[in-house]
Motif scaffolding. Sequence first.
Motif: not given
Length: 199
Positions: A89-107
Motif C-alpha cells: 500500500v501507499r500508506r499515506f493519503g491526503d485530500a482537501t475537498v470542497p462542498l460549496d462553502e465548506a472545505l475540509v482536509q483529511a490526512v
Amino acid sequence: MSRTARIERQTKESKVLVEVDLDGTGRTDVSTGVGFYDHMLDAFGRHALLDLTVQTEGDTHIDAHHTVEDTAIVLGQALREALGDKAGVRRFGDATVPLDEALVQAVVDVSGRPYCVHTGEPEGQQYVVLGGAYLGSLTQHVFETIAFHAHLALHVRVLAGREPHHIVETQFKAFARAFRDAIAIDPRETGVPSTKGSL
C-alpha cells in the motif's frame, strides 16, 4: 489477493453487519436506521471506491448514539481486517475537498497506531441535529472510533464551512479520498511501507 472482510457484532444495543471490498467500485448498500448517517456512509464508500454493505439494527428509540457508534466500531474492524498486512500500500493519503462553502482536509496514515485529531468545526456544530436524529457531536466520535478500530492515524481539519450538512458531508468525503489514496497499491512498493517491516 482479495482485500475483503465481513464482520458481525451484536450487543443488547445493536446488531451490526459490515462487509467491505477495498478494491471495489464504490457500490454501497447501507441501512442503519439513521438516515443522515446512511447518507454519510454512502458518500464514504462511493468516494473511497470501496464496496460497502452496512446493515444495522439499533435502539434508535433511545437515540442514535449507540447505532452510530457501534456501526463505526464494526466498520473500523472490517477496514483493518481487509487491509491485512498492508503489503504494497501507499500508506499515506491526503485530500482537501470542497462542498460549496465548506472545505475540509483529511490526512490518513495506515500506521497500525490508532490516533485521531479532529479540529475546526464552527462553534455550535456539535449541537446541530441533522435528519432529526444525527447529533453534530457524533461526527468527531465516528472518526475517533473508526481510527481506533482500523488502527489508523487520522487528522481531519475543517478549514471553512457554514451549512451544518455541508460541514459533515465534506468531512466524510475528505476522509474517503484520503483513505482511498492511503490504501492504494503502489507498484513500486515490494513489501510493507515501514522501516520496522510491519504496520
